[in-house]
Design a protein around this motif. Structure first.
Motif, PDB file in Angstrom:
ATOM      1  N   ALA A  85       0.813  -1.217   0.000  1.00 43.20           N
ATOM      2  CA  ALA A  85       0.000   0.000   0.000  1.00 43.20           C
ATOM      3  C   ALA A  85       0.848   1.269   0.000  1.00 43.20           C
ATOM      4  N   ARG A  86       2.090   1.160   0.464  1.00 40.40           N
ATOM      5  CA  ARG A  86       2.953   2.352   0.559  1.00 40.40           C
ATOM      6  C   ARG A  86       4.359   2.037   0.037  1.00 40.40           C
ATOM      7  N   THR A  87       4.408   1.363  -1.072  1.00 40.17           N
ATOM      8  CA  THR A  87       5.694   0.960  -1.639  1.00 40.17           C
ATOM      9  C   THR A  87       6.586   2.168  -1.927  1.00 40.17           C
ATOM     10  N   TYR A  88       6.038   3.161  -2.607  1.00 36.37           N
ATOM     11  CA  TYR A  88       6.810   4.343  -2.972  1.00 36.37           C
ATOM     12  C   TYR A  88       7.334   5.057  -1.729  1.00 36.37           C
ATOM     13  N   ASN A  89       6.474   5.255  -0.735  1.00 37.02           N
ATOM     14  CA  ASN A  89       6.857   5.948   0.495  1.00 37.02           C
ATOM     15  C   ASN A  89       7.960   5.198   1.224  1.00 37.02           C
ATOM     16  N   LYS A  90       7.812   3.862   1.283  1.00 36.31           N
ATOM     17  CA  LYS A  90       8.815   3.051   1.973  1.00 36.31           C
ATOM     18  C   LYS A  90      10.145   3.073   1.224  1.00 36.31           C
ATOM     19  N   MET A  91      10.116   3.103  -0.094  1.00 34.48           N
ATOM     20  CA  MET A  91      11.374   3.164  -0.845  1.00 34.48           C
ATOM     21  C   MET A  91      12.105   4.473  -0.567  1.00 34.48           C
ATOM     22  N   LEU A  92      11.362   5.570  -0.495  1.00 31.86           N
ATOM     23  CA  LEU A  92      11.997   6.842  -0.157  1.00 31.86           C
ATOM     24  C   LEU A  92      12.471   6.841   1.296  1.00 31.86           C
ATOM     25  N   GLY A  93      11.678   6.260   2.190  1.00 29.63           N
ATOM     26  CA  GLY A  93      12.095   6.168   3.584  1.00 29.63           C
ATOM     27  C   GLY A  93      13.348   5.340   3.745  1.00 29.63           C
ATOM     28  N   THR A  94      13.424   4.235   3.025  1.00 27.29           N
ATOM     29  CA  THR A  94      14.613   3.386   3.074  1.00 27.29           C
ATOM     30  C   THR A  94      15.827   4.120   2.517  1.00 27.29           C
ATOM     31  N   THR A  95      15.620   4.908   1.482  1.00 28.13           N
ATOM     32  CA  THR A  95      16.704   5.710   0.936  1.00 28.13           C
ATOM     33  C   THR A  95      17.254   6.663   1.994  1.00 28.13           C
ATOM     34  N   LEU A  96      16.365   7.306   2.746  1.00 27.58           N
ATOM     35  CA  LEU A  96      16.814   8.200   3.818  1.00 27.58           C
ATOM     36  C   LEU A  96      17.535   7.425   4.917  1.00 27.58           C
ATOM     37  N   HIS A  97      17.067   6.235   5.210  1.00 34.37           N
ATOM     38  CA  HIS A  97      17.718   5.369   6.204  1.00 34.37           C
ATOM     39  C   HIS A  97      19.169   5.119   5.804  1.00 34.37           C
ATOM     40  N   GLU A  98      19.376   4.719   4.561  1.00 35.83           N
ATOM     41  CA  GLU A  98      20.734   4.420   4.112  1.00 35.83           C
ATOM     42  C   GLU A  98      21.570   5.692   3.981  1.00 35.83           C
ATOM     43  N   LEU A  99      20.938   6.791   3.603  1.00 35.72           N
ATOM     44  CA  LEU A  99      21.668   8.061   3.554  1.00 35.72           C
ATOM     45  C   LEU A  99      22.154   8.450   4.942  1.00 35.72           C
ATOM     46  N   ALA A 100      21.359   8.170   5.964  1.00 34.42           N
ATOM     47  CA  ALA A 100      21.794   8.453   7.339  1.00 34.42           C
ATOM     48  C   ALA A 100      23.061   7.672   7.673  1.00 34.42           C
ATOM     49  N   HIS A 101      23.121   6.418   7.252  1.00 34.17           N
ATOM     50  CA  HIS A 101      24.340   5.640   7.472  1.00 34.17           C
ATOM     51  C   HIS A 101      25.526   6.278   6.744  1.00 34.17           C
ATOM     52  N   ILE A 102      25.303   6.735   5.520  1.00 36.36           N
ATOM     53  CA  ILE A 102      26.366   7.364   4.744  1.00 36.36           C
ATOM     54  C   ILE A 102      26.859   8.630   5.432  1.00 36.36           C
ATOM     55  N   LEU A 103      25.944   9.463   5.915  1.00 42.09           N
ATOM     56  CA  LEU A 103      26.316  10.714   6.564  1.00 42.09           C
ATOM     57  C   LEU A 103      26.952  10.490   7.931  1.00 42.09           C
ATOM     58  N   GLU A 104      26.713   9.331   8.504  1.00 41.71           N
ATOM     59  CA  GLU A 104      27.300   8.997   9.805  1.00 41.71           C
ATOM     60  C   GLU A 104      28.782   8.641   9.680  1.00 41.71           C
ATOM     61  N   ARG A 105      29.213   8.267   8.485  1.00 35.18           N
ATOM     62  CA  ARG A 105      30.608   7.865   8.274  1.00 35.18           C
ATOM     63  C   ARG A 105      31.554   9.072   8.378  1.00 35.18           C
ATOM     64  N   PRO A 106      32.845   8.811   8.602  1.00 30.50           N
ATOM     65  CA  PRO A 106      33.834   9.895   8.562  1.00 30.50           C
ATOM     66  C   PRO A 106      33.902  10.565   7.190  1.00 30.50           C
ATOM     67  N   SER A 107      33.639   9.785   6.125  1.00 31.15           N
ATOM     68  CA  SER A 107      33.604  10.317   4.764  1.00 31.15           C
ATOM     69  C   SER A 107      32.516   9.574   3.989  1.00 31.15           C
ATOM     70  N   LEU A 108      32.099  10.120   2.855  1.00 28.61           N
ATOM     71  CA  LEU A 108      30.994   9.525   2.104  1.00 28.61           C
ATOM     72  C   LEU A 108      31.308   8.118   1.627  1.00 28.61           C
ATOM     73  N   PHE A 109      32.589   7.841   1.404  1.00 28.33           N
ATOM     74  CA  PHE A 109      33.037   6.512   1.002  1.00 28.33           C
ATOM     75  C   PHE A 109      34.423   6.297   1.594  1.00 28.33           C
ATOM     76  N   GLN A 110      34.898   5.070   1.542  1.00 26.65           N
ATOM     77  CA  GLN A 110      36.205   4.754   2.109  1.00 26.65           C
ATOM     78  C   GLN A 110      37.301   4.926   1.054  1.00 26.65           C
ATOM     79  N   PRO A 111      38.175   5.908   1.209  1.00 24.05           N
ATOM     80  CA  PRO A 111      39.289   6.060   0.268  1.00 24.05           C
ATOM     81  C   PRO A 111      40.231   4.859   0.397  1.00 24.05           C
ATOM     82  N   ARG A 112      40.553   4.211  -0.705  1.00 25.79           N
ATOM     83  CA  ARG A 112      41.414   3.040  -0.678  1.00 25.79           C
ATOM     84  C   ARG A 112      41.880   2.729  -2.093  1.00 25.79           C
ATOM     85  N   PRO A 113      42.997   2.061  -2.225  1.00 22.98           N
ATOM     86  CA  PRO A 113      43.464   1.664  -3.560  1.00 22.98           C
ATOM     87  C   PRO A 113      42.586   0.556  -4.120  1.00 22.98           C
TER      88      PRO A 113
END
Length: 244
Positions: A85-113
């Motif tokens: 019933a709320r597939t679209y809303n949940k997909m956007l909510g999940t996106t924000l959930h994962e974005l929170a994890h990304i913003l919680e990191r020291p950097s947006l991604f792990q610099p590495r060779p």
């Protein structure tokens, strides 16, 4: 559902709620159906991210230009199944959930060779980890990998999305109720005044400040209640740095 349209909306939302952090950075939101089984198509999660996910999956991106950035995988099949019933809303909510994890990191991604052989093996192990249900023994704190810093960021993101007119419920971003904690709406309400006041602040600035007393009190009460009923377990050393 037009998943490519959902992905476009999800990316746009991320850039609108975290403009300072994502400025000049690419961001990929990848539905599980765009991935091969060996690299995450069979995930059982609603979404996941990891600091090196762009290295793991870049060859599946249609727009990869060699510039690194954060990646969110959406478990679109799982969301469609569980939230019809709320597939679209949940997909956007999940996106924000994962974005929170990304913003919680020291950097947006792990610099590495880049080591092709090692990255390939790591990518397969990550995909295997997100493709099986966790087998807990009841001794792991329910907030593990979703501590108060994450929750604060997540509900700030949801509040910013609501101000922009998006219909996303607090529990569609992070459902604390699933883990026996206080309702998500209660946490979100406790953060509302701060979120109103700091809607233009960076998340680094926000997290450098003491959290709202009511928000902290709810979190600490949930912790206390859990510790009174079960022993604490430390995360195993071999657990992957994956957040779902």
């Amino acid at each position: 559902m037009d998943i490519e349209s959902v992905v476009a909306d999800a990316k746009d939302l991320c850039y609108r709620v975290a403009p300072a952090e994502l400025a000049n950075s690419p961001l990929w939101v990848i539905p599980q159906t765009n991935l091969p089984p060996l690299l995450g198509r069979d995930t059982v999660c609603y979404g996941y991210t990891s600091p090196s996910l762009d290295m793991h999956l870049h060859h599946t991106f249609a727009d990869w230009e060699g510039i690194r950035g954060p990646v969110i995988v959406l478990g679109n099949l799982n969301i469609e199944r569980d939230f019809p019933a709320r597939t679209y809303n949940k997909m956007l909510g999940t996106t924000l959930h994962e974005l929170a994890h990304i913003l919680e990191r020291p950097s947006l991604f792990q610099p590495r060779p880049y080591n092709q052989q090692y990255i390939r093996a790591e990518a397969i192990r990550v995909a295997e980890a997100v493709s099986r249900d966790e087998e807990g023994d009841g001794s792991t704190p329910p907030w593990t990998t979703h501590e108060s810093r994450f929750m604060r960021i997540a509900y700030h993101l949801r509040h910013r999305a609501a101000r922009l007119g998006y219909d996303i419920r607090p529990d569609e971003v992070y459902s604390t109720e699933r883990y026996g904690m206080s309702p998500a709406a209660k946490y979100a309400n406790a953060i509302k005044a701060e979120a109103d006041a700091l809607c233009a602040a960076t998340f680094r600035q926000i997290c450098s400040m003491a959290p709202p007393p009511h928000f902290k009190a709810i979190y600490e009460a949930d912790q206390s209640s859990w510790f009174q009923s079960a022993p604490q377990r430390q995360r195993k050393n071999d657990e992957f740095d994956i957040t779902t």
